[in-house]
Design a protein around this motif. Structure first.
Motif, PDB file in Angstrom:
ATOM      1  N   UNK A 270       0.852  -1.189   0.000  1.00  0.00           N
ATOM      2  CA  UNK A 270       0.000   0.000   0.000  1.00  0.00           C
ATOM      3  C   UNK A 270       0.888   1.238   0.000  1.00  0.00           C
ATOM      4  N   UNK A 271       0.734   2.077  -1.020  1.00  0.00           N
ATOM      5  CA  UNK A 271       1.439   3.356  -1.064  1.00  0.00           C
ATOM      6  C   UNK A 271       0.549   4.388  -0.400  1.00  0.00           C
ATOM      7  N   UNK A 276       5.571   3.236   1.904  1.00  0.00           N
ATOM      8  CA  UNK A 276       5.049   1.916   1.569  1.00  0.00           C
ATOM      9  C   UNK A 276       4.722   1.160   2.854  1.00  0.00           C
ATOM     10  N   UNK A 277       3.481   0.635   2.915  1.00  0.00           N
ATOM     11  CA  UNK A 277       3.065  -0.268   3.995  1.00  0.00           C
ATOM     12  C   UNK A 277       2.877  -1.634   3.346  1.00  0.00           C
ATOM     13  N   UNK A 278       3.530  -2.658   3.875  1.00  0.00           N
ATOM     14  CA  UNK A 278       3.514  -3.953   3.187  1.00  0.00           C
ATOM     15  C   UNK A 278       3.401  -5.101   4.180  1.00  0.00           C
ATOM     16  N   UNK A 279       2.811  -6.193   3.685  1.00  0.00           N
ATOM     17  CA  UNK A 279       2.645  -7.440   4.439  1.00  0.00           C
ATOM     18  C   UNK A 279       1.999  -7.150   5.797  1.00  0.00           C
ATOM     19  N   UNK A 280       0.788  -6.578   5.724  1.00  0.00           N
ATOM     20  CA  UNK A 280       0.110  -6.208   6.962  1.00  0.00           C
ATOM     21  C   UNK A 280      -1.176  -6.998   7.164  1.00  0.00           C
ATOM     22  N   UNK A 377     -10.947  10.314   6.444  1.00  0.00           N
ATOM     23  CA  UNK A 377     -10.008   9.663   5.532  1.00  0.00           C
ATOM     24  C   UNK A 377     -10.700   8.534   4.792  1.00  0.00           C
ATOM     25  N   UNK A 378     -10.089   8.094   3.697  1.00  0.00           N
ATOM     26  CA  UNK A 378     -10.566   6.949   2.918  1.00  0.00           C
ATOM     27  C   UNK A 378      -9.346   6.386   2.197  1.00  0.00           C
ATOM     28  N   UNK A 379      -8.895   5.210   2.610  1.00  0.00           N
ATOM     29  CA  UNK A 379      -7.663   4.627   2.064  1.00  0.00           C
ATOM     30  C   UNK A 379      -7.915   3.172   1.682  1.00  0.00           C
ATOM     31  N   UNK A 380      -7.797   2.870   0.392  1.00  0.00           N
ATOM     32  CA  UNK A 380      -7.995   1.505  -0.102  1.00  0.00           C
ATOM     33  C   UNK A 380      -6.755   0.656   0.138  1.00  0.00           C
ATOM     34  N   UNK A 381      -6.980  -0.631   0.428  1.00  0.00           N
ATOM     35  CA  UNK A 381      -5.858  -1.575   0.530  1.00  0.00           C
ATOM     36  C   UNK A 381      -6.272  -2.905  -0.085  1.00  0.00           C
ATOM     37  N   UNK A 382      -5.301  -3.606  -0.668  1.00  0.00           N
ATOM     38  CA  UNK A 382      -5.569  -4.752  -1.509  1.00  0.00           C
ATOM     39  C   UNK A 382      -5.462  -6.076  -0.741  1.00  0.00           C
ATOM     40  N   UNK A 383      -6.481  -6.953  -0.938  1.00  0.00           N
ATOM     41  CA  UNK A 383      -6.514  -8.223  -0.194  1.00  0.00           C
ATOM     42  C   UNK A 383      -6.813  -9.419  -1.103  1.00  0.00           C
TER      43      UNK A 383
END
Length: 409
Positions: A270-271, A276-280, A377-383
């Protein structure tokens, strides 16, 4: 293949005609970076050609932004300028349409004190609350599109020379927005019809909840009683169709704020806020995030979750098949506009008013009562992944397979 300059001009026209759908006499508000000035100028020219009365460009520069985060007084990040709020709100009042470009390098704020980033996200979220509500209830036409920058290209194609990486990223963007179709506008219309077919099917099911299962994910998500799935084009006042995201491959709705239970793991980086936020992994109890852990960028993730009370909950759930154009490109874009359209995803924070019946005219309190989350806020993250299965449960308890092996069942 036609020269790059001609492709860029056609891209600008596509953004104006299909994305924002600029109308005669309308004002246009553009958010852009100085590095992508050539595309911005072409968009302004296309907007005036379409009949725009005025095109305002809100410029920024990643290098200057980084200098500010490194050297400005801490107090600067705790307040959002009133004039910035009034500027956007005044364009909303005039019925303008909004075009926003994403082009920043994913690591532009890497190493910055997370507290500064968190403070600014809170201040900006509060300052732009009314503007966000206008966007999320389709009170104006708006679109988000991409433009290649050197830093972003180097992140996506790290083994290539800068010029080659930049060219590759532009090509990938053009492919994703169907620019190379014989008739890109008609290609978008056909894509719009296909996504609306999925929307109609899902709305016809009247699902009560969805159950997500995959490696690192076991999550049950309940839906508001009057939820609506939407996808592709939206409708602004006056019946003007617009495409909020270019590209887009998703159909989505709002989860019930207090109806999310279990855990979910990310499948793509996630940018967010120049990091970068990763493997969460996020764990939910009665809708609330009770645990947030990440192998990379955990401090930034914690700041995101702590933005406000609403950022402890989900506002969007979106379905995207693993077999989709962006996913099959096998390119990790490190950019949510693209990566979310290659993967099932959720969004931390606010939901969209149009995801419940009558929501566009509801007050924030009425939306909350209907089950839609509110946040600054509104932040998309991929799953999503090729292993993900999703079951839908109807009111009578009937189980309907929605996804199998990462794709529509």
């Amino acid at each position: 293949m036609e020269p790059f300059e001609q492709q860029l001009a056609r891209y600008a026209e596509l953004i104006v005609k299909v994305g924002a759908n600029v109308q005669q006499g309308q004002e246009v508000f553009v958010v852009s970076q100085v590095e992508i000035a050539p595309l911005t100028r072409l968009v302004a020219a296309a907007a005036y050609k379409a009949g725009a009365s005025n095109v305002h460009v809100d410029w920024s520069d990643d290098a200057v932004s980084r200098l500010k985060y490194d050297h400005a007084d801490a107090e600067v990040f705790r307040a959002f300028p009133v004039w910035e709020t009034l500027k956007r709100d005044s364009f909303v009042e005039k019925g303008a349409c909004f075009i926003s470009f994403v082009s920043s390098g994913p690591d532009v704020l890497k190493g910055v004190d997370p507290q500064r980033i968190g403070d600014y996200q809170k201040a900006a979220g509060a300052g732009l609350a009314e503007f966000r509500r206008a966007i999320q209830s389709d009170k104006v036409a708006w679109t988000v599109a991409a433009a290649a920058s050197n830093d972003w290209a180097q992140k996506v194609f790290p083994g290539d020379e800068p010029e080659i990486a930049l060219s590759k990223l532009w090509l990938a963007i053009f492919d994703a927005v169907r620019l190379h179709a014989d008739d890109p506008v008609e290609a978008w219309r056909a894509h719009d019809r296909a996504l609306h077919g999925k929307v109609d099917w899902l709305n016809g099911l009247r699902l009560r909840k969805l159950h997500y299962k995959a490696a690192g994910t076991d999550l049950t998500v309940e839906l508001p009683e009057r939820h609506l799935w939407v996808g592709a084009s939206s409708v602004a006042p006056g019946g003007v169709d617009f495409m909020a995201n270019m590209p887009t491959e998703e159909v989505f709705t709002a989860p019930r704020r207090d109806g999310v239970n279990g855990y979910v793991s990310s499948t793509k980086p996630l940018s967010y806020a120049g990091n970068i936020i990763d493997r969460f992994k996020l764990t939910f109890v009665l809708g609330r995030i009770v645990k947030a852990e990440a192998e990379e960028g955990e401090a930034i993730l914690q700041q995101l979750v702590e933005t406000d009370e609403g950022s402890h909950y989900l506002g969007e759930m979106a379905l995207v098949p693993h077999r989709s154009p962006i996913s099959e490109s096998n390119i990790l874009f490190y950019n949510t506009l693209f990566d979310e359209n290659a993967s099932n995803h959720f969004a931390i924070g606010s939901g969209y008013a149009f995801n419940v019946e009558g929501g566009k005219t509801m007050t924030p309190e009425e939306l909350a009562a209907s089950g839609v989350n509110t946040s600054i806020t509104h932040v998309d993250f991929m799953i999503g992944s090729a292993e993900m299965d999703i079951d839908g449960y109807r009111e009578d308890g009937t189980v309907v397979p929605i996804f199998r092996g990462g794709n529509w069942a």
